[in-house]
Design a protein around this motif. Structure first.
Motif, PDB file in Angstrom:
ATOM      1  N   ARG B   8       0.864  -1.183   0.000  1.00 51.66           N
ATOM      2  CA  ARG B   8       0.000   0.000   0.000  1.00 51.66           C
ATOM      3  C   ARG B   8       0.897   1.228   0.000  1.00 51.66           C
ATOM      4  N   CYS B  42      -5.806  -3.688   7.141  1.00 50.43           N
ATOM      5  CA  CYS B  42      -5.881  -4.400   5.858  1.00 50.43           C
ATOM      6  C   CYS B  42      -6.437  -5.806   6.066  1.00 50.43           C
ATOM      7  N   GLY B  45     -10.011  -5.689   6.558  1.00 54.88           N
ATOM      8  CA  GLY B  45     -10.759  -5.173   5.408  1.00 54.88           C
ATOM      9  C   GLY B  45     -11.237  -3.747   5.587  1.00 54.88           C
ATOM     10  N   GLN B  48      -8.107  -0.916   2.108  1.00 51.03           N
ATOM     11  CA  GLN B  48      -7.803  -1.861   1.039  1.00 51.03           C
ATOM     12  C   GLN B  48      -6.373  -1.673   0.573  1.00 51.03           C
ATOM     13  N   PHE B  62      -8.687 -11.392   0.326  1.00 55.59           N
ATOM     14  CA  PHE B  62      -8.335 -10.320  -0.595  1.00 55.59           C
ATOM     15  C   PHE B  62      -7.352 -10.867  -1.609  1.00 55.59           C
ATOM     16  N   SER B  64      -5.747  -9.112  -5.135  1.00 56.05           N
ATOM     17  CA  SER B  64      -5.836  -8.030  -6.119  1.00 56.05           C
ATOM     18  C   SER B  64      -5.796  -8.576  -7.544  1.00 56.05           C
ATOM     19  N   ASN B  69     -12.255  -8.864  -2.932  1.00 58.78           N
ATOM     20  CA  ASN B  69     -12.096  -8.088  -1.702  1.00 58.78           C
ATOM     21  C   ASN B  69     -13.330  -8.292  -0.833  1.00 58.78           C
ATOM     22  N   GLN B  71     -15.913  -7.970   2.152  1.00 56.17           N
ATOM     23  CA  GLN B  71     -16.310  -6.893   3.061  1.00 56.17           C
ATOM     24  C   GLN B  71     -15.856  -7.246   4.484  1.00 56.17           C
ATOM     25  N   ARG B  75     -15.515 -11.204   6.918  1.00 54.09           N
ATOM     26  CA  ARG B  75     -14.164 -11.745   7.057  1.00 54.09           C
ATOM     27  C   ARG B  75     -13.976 -12.612   8.302  1.00 54.09           C
TER      28      ARG B  75
END
Lengths: 244, 359
Positions: B8, B42, B45, B48, B62, B64, B69, B71, B75
């Motif tokens: 990130r 992260c 969640g 992101q 998650f 990418s 992803n 919610q 999770r």
């Protein structure tokens, strides 16, 4: 003409409908903008607040242009063979446009005061956005939401300029109390104006008293342990009361 | 098993980490702003990552590359926030019950009651958060996070707002938690001692990267680089060159001090003659001795600081440069009378306590 019940009735209908509309739209807009992070945020925010800073007659004239025969809104309504200019719904629309910024601003401020971690905690505990809104954000922002509702109620009750422009003064149809008072005075009908004035003061004082009552401090929310009672209003209002 | 590999980028900061946790307590240790909390957010969640993937047991949370992803609500991750973030309008019991979904009322009550007993909250379930002490609030926050039976529990600096006595009691409670909670736990902290007591492995964060992730004993005994050494409380560093290697010893010459030090070999590989390295030693491992000898330096006592359990002495060592090298040592209490400022002392650096840092 000494029918003061008709303006009172029209005003009450208009104010209640307006308050309901601004309550829902104000909360929705406040929720949306407080979580929106795009570049247009200040622009959208400005548009939402605009009716508050413009003269009501200007807003009313704008609405008239928009809702009139040649405006987009008017053309759209014409598709359904209807028109709202100089009809009762026009009093609601003008009052709602004028009252919306107060509901929006107050609610938005209250939402932004809510600790985002508390909302996030609800999310990690399995709450969707609706549940976060009604079980966490709204209860915590309630004093602000309530203040916004009362303010927009008061604004709707006092609405004159925009209403006159788009709804006019049709007795028994669109003549709300403020509009009726104005034309009573113009016509020299002072007795009628006096009665309506007293009614308006009565409504205003009642709503202020209601606001003070609903916002009264509670020992619990202040963190004062006066006398821990097992179940108070808050606990009783919840679905699951595990205290029993 | 939790596996994460995330990136990130923010203005002036880049988080780039890979971690795994498997049925243990992983401590994440690092200074403020090193990305510890961001890692937890992260995983939950709540923010992101730009890229990477997060897998919890057999569920991908998650990814990418697949634009996946989940919610936060889906999770099943328990999160204890630094400020606890209790619902102020709900009682302790209702706070705990909030996350228990799709269960009959009896089952909800049973689980809440069990958590209240396990967390030592008996008699407090009708209190509101504002009527609870900080320690009690923290226990409610842990109970609330555990109520939905999460696969992993994330603790974000859970002890930072507490006084040291309450903190010790609550640390015991977190250790006891393992008896009834079998999932993975990640503990974020900036306190080395806390991370050491509570976790089995520690990941040291430095500016968004993992400087080292190891079993805690290994992390303490052989830091991978100077950052880790500094975070794990090594106070003395000297730059040197390796001038001799045998089976049991490594000889390091420290040019600034015109001296050579012997370091005991414990698991060092890939070292070579003439390699530039840094050696480090903890202040409590330095010994004051009577006279000169091997690994013994002479220094002038410049100042002392009295601590609760130790007396910290700062010695100035003579260097061949203009500046002097300051050695920090910690001696046990009761020896204060033997030290006075301005006098010379012989300081022994035990070969088995010196660590070699190659980076």
């Amino acid at each position: 003409m000494n029918d003061y019940l008709s303006p009172l009735w029209i005003s009450l209908k208009t104010v209640l409908a307006t308050t309901a509309i601004t309550f829902v739209l104000g909360i929705a807009a406040a929720r949306w903008i407080s979580r929106y992070t795009g570049k247009l945020k200040p622009v959208i925010d400005g548009i939402f607040i605009l009716p508050l800073v413009l003269p009501p007659t200007v807003v009313g004239f704008g609405l008239l242009l928009f809702m009139g025969k040649h405006g987009w809104g008017g053309k759209f309504l014409a598709l359904f063979h209807t028109s709202i200019v100089f009809s009762w719904p026009a009093t609601v629309i003008s009052a709602a446009v004028m009252a919306f910024p107060l509901m929006y601003m107050t609610t938005r401020g209250a939402f932004e005061q809510v600790d985002v971690n508390i909302e996030n905690a609800a999310r990690t505990l399995g709450a969707g956005e609706w549940k976060v809104l009604y079980s966490v954000t709204l209860p915590l922002a309630w004093p602000g939401v309530l203040a916004g509702t009362i303010l927009s109620f008061a604004r709707a009750l006092g609405e004159f300029g925009a209403t006159l422009m788009i709804a006019g003064n049709i007795p028994g149809k669109t003549a709300t109390i403020p509009v009726a008072i104005y034309f009573d005075i113009v016509d020299g009908n002072m007795k009628q104006a006096n009665i309506l004035m007293i009614i308006v003061i009565g409504i205003a004082l009642t709503s202020l008293a209601l606001l003070a009552y609903l916002k009264r401090p509670k020992a619990r929310s202040r963190g004062l342990v006066v006398n821990p009672v097992p179940s108070d209003i808050l606990a009783a209002g919840k679905k699951r009361d595990i205290s029993s | 098993m939790l596996k994460i590999e995330i990136n990130r980028t923010l203005p002036g900061f880049k988080l780039d980490i890979a971690l795994s946790v498997n049925g243990e307590v992983l401590g994440i240790l690092g200074p403020s702003g090193s990305g510890k909390t961001m890692t937890l957010l992260c995983i939950a969640g709540l923010i992101q990552p730009d890229s990477g993937f997060i897998q919890l047991n057999d569920r991908v949370l998650f990814d990418s590359s697949k634009k996946l992803n989940l919610q936060p609500k889906d999770r099943n991750v328990g999160f204890v926030f630094q400020n606890y973030a209790l619902f102020p309008h709900l009682s302790a019991g209702n706070n705990i019950a909030y996350g228990i979904r799709r269960q009959p009322r009896d089952e909800v009550n049973r689980r809440v009651q069990l958590l209240i007993e396990n967390m030592g909250l008996n008699g407090l379930q009708n209190r509101y958060p504002s009527e609870l002490s900080a320690g009690q609030q923290q226990r409610v926050a842990v109970a609330r996070a555990l109520a939905p039976e999460p696969d992993i529990l994330l603790l974000d600096e859970p002890f930072s707002a507490l006084d040291s006595l309450t903190k010790e009691q609550l640390e015991m409670q977190i250790l006891d938690l393992r008896q009834f909670y079998k999932g993975h736990i990640i503990l974020v902290t900036h306190d080395l001692a806390e991370a050491y007591r509570l976790s089995s492995r520690i990941a040291v964060y430095d500016a968004g990267k993992i400087a080292q992730c190891d079993l805690k004993e290994k992390l303490i005994s052989s830091p991978a680089n100077r950052t880790v050494a500094r975070i794990t409380r090594f106070r003395n560093f000297m730059d040197g060159v390796i001038t001799g290697i045998t089976d049991k010893q490594i000889c390091v010459t420290v040019p600034d001090l015109d001296t050579a030090l012997i370091v005991a070999v414990n698991g060092y590989r890939n070292l070579s003659i003439n390699q530039s390295i840094t050696i480090g030693i903890r202040s409590e491992h330095i010994q004051a001795v009577q006279g000169p000898g091997q690994n013994t330096l002479q220094g002038t006592l410049s100042s002392t600081v009295e601590n609760l359990a130790s007396i910290n002495c700062f010695f100035d060592l003579k260097t061949n440069k203009d500046n002097c090298y300051r050695l920090e040592s910690a001696f046990t209490r009761g020896t204060e009378s033997t030290f006075s400022n301005g006098l010379n002392y012989y300081l022994h650096l035990p070969p088995e306590q010196i660590v070699i840092i190659t980076k």
